[in-house]
Scaffold this active site. Structure first.
Site, PDB file in Angstrom:
ATOM      1  N   SER A  16       0.802  -1.280   0.056  1.00 57.39           N
ATOM      2  CA  SER A  16      -0.069   0.133  -0.026  1.00 57.39           C
ATOM      3  C   SER A  16       0.971   1.219   0.110  1.00 57.39           C
ATOM      4  CB  SER A  16      -0.868  -0.040   1.005  1.00 57.39           C
ATOM      5  OG  SER A  16      -0.365  -0.360   2.318  1.00 57.39           O
ATOM      6  N   ASP A 133       4.202  10.911 -12.190  1.00 53.67           N
ATOM      7  CA  ASP A 133       4.817  10.227 -10.583  1.00 53.67           C
ATOM      8  C   ASP A 133       5.554   9.256 -10.998  1.00 53.67           C
ATOM      9  OD1 ASP A 133       4.759   9.653  -7.951  1.00 53.67           O
ATOM     10  OD2 ASP A 133       2.865   8.578  -7.947  1.00 53.67           O
TER      11      ASP A 133
HETATM   12  P1  ATP Z   1       2.545   5.992  -3.644  1.00 49.43           P
HETATM   13  O1  ATP Z   1       1.247   5.743  -2.956  1.00 49.43           O
HETATM   14  O2  ATP Z   1       3.378   6.867  -2.798  1.00 49.43           O
HETATM   15  O3  ATP Z   1       2.444   6.222  -5.014  1.00 49.43           O
HETATM   16  P2  ATP Z   1       3.249   3.069  -4.138  1.00 49.43           P
HETATM   17  O4  ATP Z   1       3.334   3.320  -5.689  1.00 49.43           O
HETATM   18  O5  ATP Z   1       3.982   2.283  -3.571  1.00 49.43           O
HETATM   19  O6  ATP Z   1       3.250   4.485  -3.437  1.00 49.43           O
HETATM   20  P3  ATP Z   1       0.632   1.965  -4.719  1.00 49.43           P
HETATM   21  O7  ATP Z   1       0.471   2.518  -5.991  1.00 49.43           O
HETATM   22  O8  ATP Z   1      -0.485   1.853  -3.676  1.00 49.43           O
HETATM   23  O9  ATP Z   1       1.905   2.670  -3.817  1.00 49.43           O
HETATM   24  O10 ATP Z   1       1.051   0.370  -4.787  1.00 49.43           O
HETATM   25  C1  ATP Z   1       1.390  -0.649  -3.754  1.00 49.43           C
HETATM   26  C2  ATP Z   1       2.406  -1.787  -4.164  1.00 49.43           C
HETATM   27  O11 ATP Z   1       1.636  -2.579  -4.810  1.00 49.43           O
HETATM   28  C3  ATP Z   1       3.613  -1.116  -5.120  1.00 49.43           C
HETATM   29  O12 ATP Z   1       4.514  -0.716  -4.394  1.00 49.43           O
HETATM   30  C4  ATP Z   1       3.647  -2.461  -5.858  1.00 49.43           C
HETATM   31  O13 ATP Z   1       4.826  -2.977  -5.472  1.00 49.43           O
HETATM   32  C5  ATP Z   1       2.532  -3.183  -6.012  1.00 49.43           C
HETATM   33  N1  ATP Z   1       1.670  -3.121  -7.084  1.00 49.43           N
HETATM   34  C6  ATP Z   1       1.056  -1.990  -7.534  1.00 49.43           C
HETATM   35  N2  ATP Z   1       0.462  -2.284  -8.771  1.00 49.43           N
HETATM   36  C7  ATP Z   1       0.884  -3.645  -9.297  1.00 49.43           C
HETATM   37  C8  ATP Z   1       0.557  -4.366 -10.239  1.00 49.43           C
HETATM   38  N3  ATP Z   1      -0.236  -3.891 -11.246  1.00 49.43           N
HETATM   39  N4  ATP Z   1       1.130  -5.446 -10.419  1.00 49.43           N
HETATM   40  C9  ATP Z   1       1.856  -6.080  -9.338  1.00 49.43           C
HETATM   41  N5  ATP Z   1       2.330  -5.272  -8.192  1.00 49.43           N
HETATM   42  C10 ATP Z   1       1.528  -3.840  -8.178  1.00 49.43           C
END
Ligand code: ATP
Ligand code: MG
Length: 314
Positions: A16, A133
C-alpha cells in the site's frame, strides 16, 4: 463486460502507498489474475461519477510499455476500485533489494530507460497525458523482463479527492525543480524523475538522503528541506563516483545519459520523444531489442527469488 466486486477473489495483498492498497485478485469469469487498487476518497457522489468518467481514458491506453487497465467502479460510497494487469515481478523498489548486490545490471537499466521513454512518448503523443509520478514503485516488471508504467495522472478529480489530500501527499524526492517551484511543468519533468530513479537503481540507494538515512524524510520540516535542496543544489550525478559494492566507477555512458536527464533548467532538458529521436549512446541498440535476451534471463531469476520470498512470508 463490466467489472463487479463479487467476481473478484482476493489472493494476496501486494502493498500500500499514500493513496490506497493494492491486492492480487482473480477475476473469476475471465480467470484472469489482476491487480486491484482500492483508493479511499473523500467526495460527493457527483464527483465520484466524474472520477469514473475521467478514468475511462485508461481503456484507450494500449501500449506494451503501459499497464493494461481492466476497469474501475465505486464501492461502498467512499472507495474507488481500479483493476489492472498484474505484473509478477512487482515494482522496481521491491526488485532492487532482491538483486545481489542491490544494483540493477547495466543491460536492465538500458532496456528500462528505453521502455520508460517509449511509454511516456506514447502517453503524451496519443493521449496528451503527462505521467507526473515516475518513481521505482510505479514501474513494474514481469517474468519476461517487460517494464511497464502504472499510476499516471489521468483524473484531476481523483487527485483532488484523495482522502489524505493534505499538502504533502504527492510530494516526493523524484519531483523536478520546475515543479517544486510551481512553474509550468510538462513531459520533461518526467525525464528528471527517470534520471533520479536511474541513479537509485544503479547505485543501490535513494539519491537525496544523507549517508545512513534509509527512508525519505518525515514531517513538514524534513520535506521542505529536501525540496529546497532539489531546487538549490547542483543535480545529483554518478560521474566520478565509485560503486560501494563493486568498488568500480559507473559506466561512462550511463553517467552521461543521467546527466542529460538531470538538467535543472527544463528549457534545456530534452523531452522523452527527443531522447528517443536522437538516441544517446547509452540507448544504442535498445530499439532493436539487443538487451531483451539478457533482461529476460535476469527477470526469470528475479521471479524465482520473488516467488520464494512470497511463499516464506505466509
Ligand atoms: P505511492 O502511494 O506513494 O504512489 P506506491 O506506488 O508504492 O506508493 P501503490 O501504488 O498503492 O503505492 O502500490 C502499492 C504496491 O503494490 C506497489 O509498491 C507495488 O509493489 C504493488 N503493485 C502496484 N500495482 C501493481 C501491479 N499492477 N502488479 C503488481 N504489483 C503492483
Ligand atoms: Mg503506485
Amino acid at each position: 463486460s463490466k467489472l463487479d466486486e463479487k467476481d473478484l477473489v482476493m489472493l494476496k495483498k501486494l502493498g500500500s502507498g499514500n493513496s490506497g492498497t493494492v491486492s492480487k485478485v482473480l477475476h473469476v469469469p475471465s480467470q484472469k489474475t489482476m491487480a486491484k487498487k482500492v483508493i479511499l476518497i473523500d467526495s460527493k457522489s457527483v464527483i465520484q461519477t466524474q472520477i469514473i468518467r475521467e478514468l475511462r481514458i485508461l481503456h484507450e491506453c494500449r501500449s506494451p510499455y503501459i499497464i493494461e487497465f481492466f476497469g474501475a467502479y465505486i464501492n461502498n460510497y467512499n472507495t474507488i476500485v481500479l483493476c489492472m494487469e498484474y505484473c509478477n515481478c512487482g515494482s522496481l523498489d521491491k526488485i532492487l533489494p532482491l538483486c545481489d548486490p542491490p544494483q540493477f545490471p547495466l543491460y536492465a537499466l538500458k532496456k528500462l530507460s528505453y521502455s520508460i521513454l517509449s511509454g511516456l512518448t506514447y502517453l503524451h503523443a496519443k493521449h496528451k497525458i503527462i505521467h507526473r509520478d515516475i518513481k521505482p514503485s510505479n514501474v513494474l516488471m514481469n517474468h519476461v523482463g517487460d517494464f511497464k508504467l502504472c499510476d499516471f495522472g489521468v483524473s484531476r478529480e481523483l487527485t483532488n479527492s484523495l482522502a489524505m489530500a493534505d499538502t504533502f501527499v504527492g510530494t516526493s524526492m523524484y519531483m523536478s525543480p520546475e515543479r517544486i517551484q510551481g512553474l509550468n511543468y510538462g513531459v520533461k519533468s518526467d525525464v528528471w524523475s527517470m534520471g533520479l530513479m536511474l541513479i537509485e537503481l544503479a547505485k543501490g540507494s535513494p539519491v537525496w538522503l544523507e549517508e545512513g538515512e534509509e527512508e525519505s524524510p518525515q514531517g513538514p520540516e524534513g520535506i521542505l528541506d529536501l525540496l529546497q535542496r532539489i531546487v538549490n543544489e547542483p543535480p545529483p550525478t554518478l560521474t566520478n563516483k565509485i560503486s560501494p559494492y563493486t568498488k568500480k566507477p559507473y559506466d561512462r555512458q550511463l553517467c552521461s545519459f543521467i546527466e542529460a536527464c538531470l538538467v535543472k533548467d527544463d528549457s534545456l532538458r530534452k523531452s522523452p520523444a527527443e531522447l528517443l529521436e536522437e538516441p544517446h549512446g547509452f540507448l544504442a541498440g535498445t530499439n532493436m531489442g539487443v538487451y531483451d535476451k539478457d533482461v529476460k534471463i535476469w527477470a526469470k531469476k528475479i521471479r524465482k527469488i520473488h516467488k520464494a520470498k512470497g511463499e516464506n512470508s505466509h
